[in-house]
Design a protein around this motif. Structure first.
Motif, PDB file in Angstrom:
ATOM      1  N   ARG A  24       0.864  -1.083   0.179  1.00 43.18           N
ATOM      2  CA  ARG A  24       0.031  -0.100   0.116  1.00 43.18           C
ATOM      3  C   ARG A  24       0.916   1.405  -0.035  1.00 43.18           C
ATOM      4  NH1 ARG A  24      -3.125  -0.652   5.815  1.00 43.18           N
ATOM      5  NH2 ARG A  24      -3.210  -2.739   4.799  1.00 43.18           N
ATOM      6  N   TRP A 115      -4.629  -1.410  -2.271  1.00 41.95           N
ATOM      7  CA  TRP A 115      -5.231  -1.737  -1.132  1.00 41.95           C
ATOM      8  C   TRP A 115      -5.894  -3.476  -0.997  1.00 41.95           C
ATOM      9  CZ3 TRP A 115      -5.419   0.456   3.579  1.00 41.95           C
ATOM     10  CH2 TRP A 115      -6.412   0.128   4.507  1.00 41.95           C
ATOM     11  N   GLN A 146      -6.936  -3.320  -5.084  1.00 38.69           N
ATOM     12  CA  GLN A 146      -7.632  -2.259  -5.885  1.00 38.69           C
ATOM     13  C   GLN A 146      -6.599  -1.152  -5.665  1.00 38.69           C
ATOM     14  OE1 GLN A 146     -11.695  -1.283  -4.984  1.00 38.69           O
ATOM     15  NE2 GLN A 146     -11.981   0.040  -6.827  1.00 38.69           N
ATOM     16  N   ALA A 147      -6.392  -0.266  -6.624  1.00 37.36           N
ATOM     17  CA  ALA A 147      -5.369   0.929  -6.360  1.00 37.36           C
ATOM     18  C   ALA A 147      -6.234   2.072  -5.757  1.00 37.36           C
ATOM     19  CB  ALA A 147      -5.353   1.598  -7.873  1.00 37.36           C
ATOM     20  N   ILE A 148      -5.480   2.677  -4.925  1.00 33.19           N
ATOM     21  CA  ILE A 148      -5.835   3.674  -4.069  1.00 33.19           C
ATOM     22  C   ILE A 148      -4.945   5.004  -4.356  1.00 33.19           C
ATOM     23  CG2 ILE A 148      -6.535   2.500  -2.047  1.00 33.19           C
ATOM     24  CD1 ILE A 148      -4.006   2.816  -0.680  1.00 33.19           C
ATOM     25  N   GLU A 149      -5.858   6.115  -3.883  1.00 37.95           N
ATOM     26  CA  GLU A 149      -5.265   7.418  -3.936  1.00 37.95           C
ATOM     27  C   GLU A 149      -4.282   7.801  -2.673  1.00 37.95           C
ATOM     28  OE1 GLU A 149      -5.358   9.532  -6.286  1.00 37.95           O
ATOM     29  OE2 GLU A 149      -7.066   9.046  -7.675  1.00 37.95           O
ATOM     30  N   LEU A 150      -3.433   8.277  -3.263  1.00 40.65           N
ATOM     31  CA  LEU A 150      -2.396   8.841  -1.933  1.00 40.65           C
ATOM     32  C   LEU A 150      -2.875   9.793  -1.190  1.00 40.65           C
ATOM     33  CD1 LEU A 150       1.233   8.354  -3.378  1.00 40.65           C
ATOM     34  CD2 LEU A 150      -0.006   6.908  -1.849  1.00 40.65           C
ATOM     35  N   THR A 151      -3.842   9.791  -0.325  1.00 43.44           N
ATOM     36  CA  THR A 151      -4.347  10.839   0.465  1.00 43.44           C
ATOM     37  C   THR A 151      -3.168  11.172   1.773  1.00 43.44           C
ATOM     38  OG1 THR A 151      -5.339   9.138   1.991  1.00 43.44           O
ATOM     39  CG2 THR A 151      -6.667   9.919   0.069  1.00 43.44           C
ATOM     40  N   VAL A 171      -9.688   6.541  -1.152  1.00 46.30           N
ATOM     41  CA  VAL A 171     -10.216   6.897  -2.192  1.00 46.30           C
ATOM     42  C   VAL A 171      -9.426   5.973  -3.341  1.00 46.30           C
ATOM     43  CG1 VAL A 171     -10.379   8.510  -4.043  1.00 46.30           C
ATOM     44  CG2 VAL A 171     -10.339   9.334  -1.683  1.00 46.30           C
ATOM     45  N   PHE A 172     -10.502   5.109  -4.054  1.00 46.84           N
ATOM     46  CA  PHE A 172     -10.290   4.071  -4.753  1.00 46.84           C
ATOM     47  C   PHE A 172     -10.066   4.454  -6.207  1.00 46.84           C
ATOM     48  CE2 PHE A 172     -11.959   1.876  -1.052  1.00 46.84           C
ATOM     49  CZ  PHE A 172     -10.765   0.745  -0.778  1.00 46.84           C
ATOM     50  N   ARG A 173      -9.316   3.743  -7.083  1.00 49.08           N
ATOM     51  CA  ARG A 173      -9.003   4.182  -8.523  1.00 49.08           C
ATOM     52  C   ARG A 173      -9.319   2.890  -9.153  1.00 49.08           C
ATOM     53  NH1 ARG A 173      -4.553   5.210 -10.333  1.00 49.08           N
ATOM     54  NH2 ARG A 173      -3.221   4.614  -8.543  1.00 49.08           N
TER      55      ARG A 173
END
Length: 248
Positions: A24, A115, A146-151, A171-173
């Motif tokens: 992650r 993630w 699932q890909a995630i945004e770098l928050t 936040v998923f992409r």
């Protein structure tokens, strides 16, 4: 993913075994939770072809000093190792070691930031089979990712290893996808998600102590000695430190 998982990846790469790393965190984190490398591990690094680069960035530890209330009480040297041509352990910043191992593996192996939604293991070895191929066909692990945004929360989590707070708002992409392999290695620390999902118990017990690990620049009156591990105690507290390369 820390040095243990990356070292396994380097071994698999050396042996021509296909693999991917799921993480992650998308990059090496510039902090250290472990520093020491013993001589037998240095021999492994020779086999992996990274020993010269490791030794260039490492500090050899040849002894230890104990300071009590600011005064040196003990200063002793380690015996040389008699079972290896490497004579002493070394210390190296964890992020520098991870950079070396990542380069040895190849960046295309690293799939991040992802993630993990779920893990599922299958094992049909208890069923009658007629061939070895049949025996292993039902074995393996499926991982839904699932890909995630770098928050900011994810970046903080990766940088300091802190738990993600409730309602952190992942936040998923794109769409979730399933990765399947014959084996899954959970090189994800003491709070391993893999271990928990697989229902594997954590043996042993937690020690009733707390400690802080940090990379720091320190100004102090203790004489500099790059080849000694320094332990300082006063007022019932203990600090253990060693000088690293690049003034760390």
């Amino acid at each position: 993913m820390g040095p243990c998982g990356l070292c396994l990846g380097a071994e698999l790469h050396l042996r021509g075994i296909d693999f991917i790393i799921i993480d992650r965190c998308p990059r090496v984190i510039p902090v250290s939770t472990a520093l020491a490398i013993h001589v037998k591990t240095l021999e492994i690094f020779e086999r992996l072809g990274i020993i010269n680069e490791v030794l260039e960035r490492a500090v050899e530890v040849r002894g230890e000093r104990l300071f009590v209330n600011g005064q040196m009480a003990v200063d002793f040297a380690f015996d040389e190792c008699q079972t290896s041509h490497h004579k002493f352990p070394v210390v190296i910043p964890q992020d520098e070691l991870e950079h070396i191992l990542t380069k040895a593996i190849g960046p295309h192996r690293w799939k991040a930031p992802l993630w993990v939604h779920s893990l599922e293991a299958s094992d049909q070895r208890q069923q009658p089979e007629s061939t070895l191929a049949d025996a292993t066909a039902g074995m393996g692990v499926s991982v839904s990712v699932q890909a995630i945004e770098l928050t900011p929360e994810i970046i903080q989590h990766c940088a300091h290893g802190t738990p993600l707070p409730e309602g952190s708002g992942l936040v998923f992409r794109g769409e979730a996808k399933t990765i399947r392999g014959k084996y899954l290695v959970g090189a994800d620390g003491a709070a391993s998600r893999v271990r928990q999902e697989m229902g594997i118990k954590f043996g042993g017990k937690t020690l009733p102590y707390e400690y802080v690990s940090a990379d720091a620049h320190i100004r102090w009156g203790i004489p500099a000695n790059l080849n000694r591990w320094n332990c300082l105690t006063a007022n019932g507290h203990l600090v253990s430190c060693i000088a690293l390369t690049n003034d760390r």
